[in-house]
Design a protein around this motif. Structure first.
Motif, short mmCIF file in Angstrom:
data_model
loop_
_atom_site.label_atom_id
_atom_site.label_comp_id
_atom_site.label_asym_id
_atom_site.label_seq_id
_atom_site.Cartn_x
_atom_site.Cartn_y
_atom_site.Cartn_z
N GLY A 194 11.63 -9.45 2.72
CA GLY A 194 12.48 -8.27 2.56
C GLY A 194 11.84 -7.12 1.81
N LEU A 195 10.76 -7.38 1.11
CA LEU A 195 10.09 -6.33 0.34
C LEU A 195 8.83 -5.91 1.07
CD1 LEU A 195 10.01 -4.58 -2.22
CD2 LEU A 195 8.70 -6.41 -3.33
N ALA A 196 8.81 -4.64 1.56
CA ALA A 196 7.68 -4.17 2.35
C ALA A 196 6.93 -3.04 1.69
CB ALA A 196 8.17 -3.72 3.73
N ALA A 197 7.58 -2.27 0.83
CA ALA A 197 6.95 -1.12 0.19
C ALA A 197 7.26 -1.13 -1.30
CB ALA A 197 7.45 0.18 0.82
N ALA A 198 6.24 -0.86 -2.10
CA ALA A 198 6.44 -0.88 -3.55
C ALA A 198 5.49 0.12 -4.20
CB ALA A 198 6.19 -2.28 -4.11
N LEU A 199 5.84 0.53 -5.38
CA LEU A 199 5.00 1.46 -6.13
C LEU A 199 3.72 0.78 -6.61
CD1 LEU A 199 7.44 3.50 -8.42
CD2 LEU A 199 5.79 4.45 -6.79
N LEU A 200 2.67 1.57 -6.60
CA LEU A 200 1.43 1.15 -7.25
C LEU A 200 1.44 1.81 -8.63
CD1 LEU A 200 -1.39 -0.08 -7.36
CD2 LEU A 200 -2.26 1.94 -6.16
N THR A 201 1.63 1.01 -9.68
CA THR A 201 1.80 1.55 -11.02
C THR A 201 0.82 0.89 -11.98
OG1 THR A 201 4.16 1.82 -10.55
CG2 THR A 201 3.48 2.02 -12.84
N GLY A 202 0.07 1.74 -12.69
CA GLY A 202 -0.86 1.20 -13.68
C GLY A 202 -1.86 0.23 -13.09
N GLY A 203 -2.28 0.47 -11.86
CA GLY A 203 -3.24 -0.41 -11.22
C GLY A 203 -2.67 -1.75 -10.79
N ARG A 204 -1.37 -1.85 -10.73
CA ARG A 204 -0.72 -3.12 -10.35
C ARG A 204 0.18 -2.89 -9.14
NH1 ARG A 204 2.40 -6.64 -14.79
NH2 ARG A 204 0.21 -7.07 -15.29
N CYS A 205 0.10 -3.82 -8.19
CA CYS A 205 0.96 -3.76 -7.01
C CYS A 205 2.39 -4.11 -7.41
CB CYS A 205 0.46 -4.72 -5.94
SG CYS A 205 1.59 -4.92 -4.54
N GLY A 206 3.33 -3.26 -7.03
CA GLY A 206 4.73 -3.53 -7.35
C GLY A 206 5.35 -4.60 -6.49
N GLY A 207 4.60 -5.04 -5.47
CA GLY A 207 5.14 -6.09 -4.61
C GLY A 207 4.84 -7.47 -5.13
N CYS A 208 3.56 -7.79 -5.31
CA CYS A 208 3.18 -9.12 -5.78
C CYS A 208 2.96 -9.16 -7.29
CB CYS A 208 1.93 -9.60 -5.06
SG CYS A 208 0.48 -8.53 -5.29
N ARG A 209 3.02 -8.00 -7.95
CA ARG A 209 2.87 -7.89 -9.41
C ARG A 209 1.48 -8.30 -9.89
NH1 ARG A 209 7.16 -4.73 -10.77
NH2 ARG A 209 9.05 -5.48 -9.74
N LEU A 210 0.49 -8.20 -9.03
CA LEU A 210 -0.87 -8.55 -9.43
C LEU A 210 -1.68 -7.28 -9.68
CD1 LEU A 210 -1.70 -11.43 -6.91
CD2 LEU A 210 -1.01 -11.62 -9.32
N ASP A 211 -2.55 -7.36 -10.68
CA ASP A 211 -3.44 -6.24 -10.96
C ASP A 211 -4.51 -6.16 -9.87
OD1 ASP A 211 -2.15 -5.51 -13.32
OD2 ASP A 211 -3.31 -6.95 -14.51
N LEU A 212 -4.80 -4.93 -9.46
CA LEU A 212 -5.81 -4.74 -8.44
C LEU A 212 -7.21 -4.94 -9.00
CD1 LEU A 212 -3.33 -3.51 -7.01
CD2 LEU A 212 -4.83 -1.69 -6.16
N ALA A 213 -8.05 -5.50 -8.19
CA ALA A 213 -9.47 -5.65 -8.57
C ALA A 213 -10.12 -4.28 -8.57
CB ALA A 213 -10.18 -6.58 -7.59
N ALA A 214 -11.22 -4.18 -9.29
CA ALA A 214 -11.92 -2.89 -9.39
C ALA A 214 -12.31 -2.36 -8.02
CB ALA A 214 -13.16 -3.06 -10.27
N GLY A 215 -12.72 -3.25 -7.14
CA GLY A 215 -13.11 -2.82 -5.80
C GLY A 215 -11.94 -2.26 -5.02
N ASP A 216 -10.78 -2.87 -5.17
CA ASP A 216 -9.59 -2.37 -4.49
C ASP A 216 -9.19 -1.00 -5.02
OD1 ASP A 216 -9.40 -4.60 -2.87
OD2 ASP A 216 -8.14 -5.70 -4.31
N LYS A 217 -9.29 -0.84 -6.34
CA LYS A 217 -8.96 0.46 -6.91
C LYS A 217 -9.90 1.53 -6.38
CE LYS A 217 -7.05 -1.20 -11.31
NZ LYS A 217 -7.19 -1.17 -12.78
N ALA A 218 -11.17 1.21 -6.28
CA ALA A 218 -12.14 2.18 -5.76
C ALA A 218 -11.83 2.52 -4.31
CB ALA A 218 -13.55 1.61 -5.89
#
Length: 246
Positions: A194-218
């Motif tokens: 049911g959750l398809a779109a979420a905010l990217l806040t502080g380098g963290r995905c609002g969907g899975c609540r995981l911090d993005l890796a440096a490569g993903d941020k780049a």
């Protein structure tokens, strides 16, 4: 996929509506009144079985009492007949003596039958009290069921009203967004609970609540503003804002 950044942000409004609709559907399926009604249904079934057994016990005693009353009436009639014949004093002495013996036996028989009838009547009184108690509990359980059903219906009415309101808001919003963006959103929503779109806040995905890796941020920093970016972990759409922490 490309989509105007503003359209991507409005996708969050669509997600908010869908999340509320999902919550309303979950609430409908898990109303405490539904569990309470199931428990009451089991209770009423058990009480009805108990009532039938109690009624059978009363009916059996009524039948036995009626049989004893008939026997008492027959003995009483025979005794009265013998008493009348003895009072008349007609007939041979041996026959009158036999009548006297029979009369004594009939009196004893009548007394025994009346004692048995009295005992059965006492048993019936107890059985009737049991039946009355079961019927009282049945009435109380049925009244409670009606109350719970009214509460359930009231809550369901409120839920349906809120669903209509949210659905009426969803339709124009979805129609105003790019069709391909909505199609992607709906496909992800079906496969991700049911959750398809979420905010990217502080380098963290609002969907899975995981911090993005440096490569993903780049990678995301390098993406054009109208590029629809997705989380590598949960594959949900990540909507970027000034607070995305990139």
């Amino acid at each position: 996929m490309k989509a105007d950044p503003q359209a991507q942000r409005r996708l969050l409004d669509l997600q908010a509506i869908d999340t509320t609709l999902n919550q309303l559907a979950h609430r409908r399926r898990n109303l405490p009144e539904l569990a309470e009604l199931e428990a009451l249904a089991r209770e009423l079934s058990a009480l009805e079985d108990e009532r039938v057994r109690a009624q059978v016990a009363v009916d059996d005693l009524d039948r036995d009492i009626a049989r004893l009353e008939k026997d008492v009436d027959q003995v009483r009639a025979r005794k009265e007949k013998n008493e009348n014949r003895l009072a008349a004093g007609s007939g041979p002495a041996r026959e009158l003596e036999a009548l006297q013996h029979e009369l004594t036996s009939l009196k004893r028989r009548q007394s025994d039958l009346e004692d048995s009838e009295l005992e059965l009547m006492e048993q019936r009184e107890t059985a009737q009290a049991v039946l009355d108690g079961v019927q009282t509990r049945l009435v109380a359980a049925r009244d409670k069921r009606e109350q719970v059903e009214r509460r359930r219906d009231e809550v369901l009415t409120d839920i349906a009203k809120e669903e209509r309101f949210k659905t009426s808001a969803r339709v124009p919003l979805a129609n105003d967004l790019p069709a391909d963006l909505v199609a992607l959103y709906d496909k992800i929503r079906e496969s991700s609970g049911g959750l398809a779109a979420a905010l990217l806040t502080g380098g963290r995905c609002g969907g899975c609540r995981l911090d993005l890796a440096a490569g993903d941020k780049a990678r995301i920093r390098a993406a054009a503003p109208d590029e629809v970016v997705r989380c590598e972990e949960c594959r949900r759409i990540m909507v970027r804002t000034n607070e995305s922490g990139l």
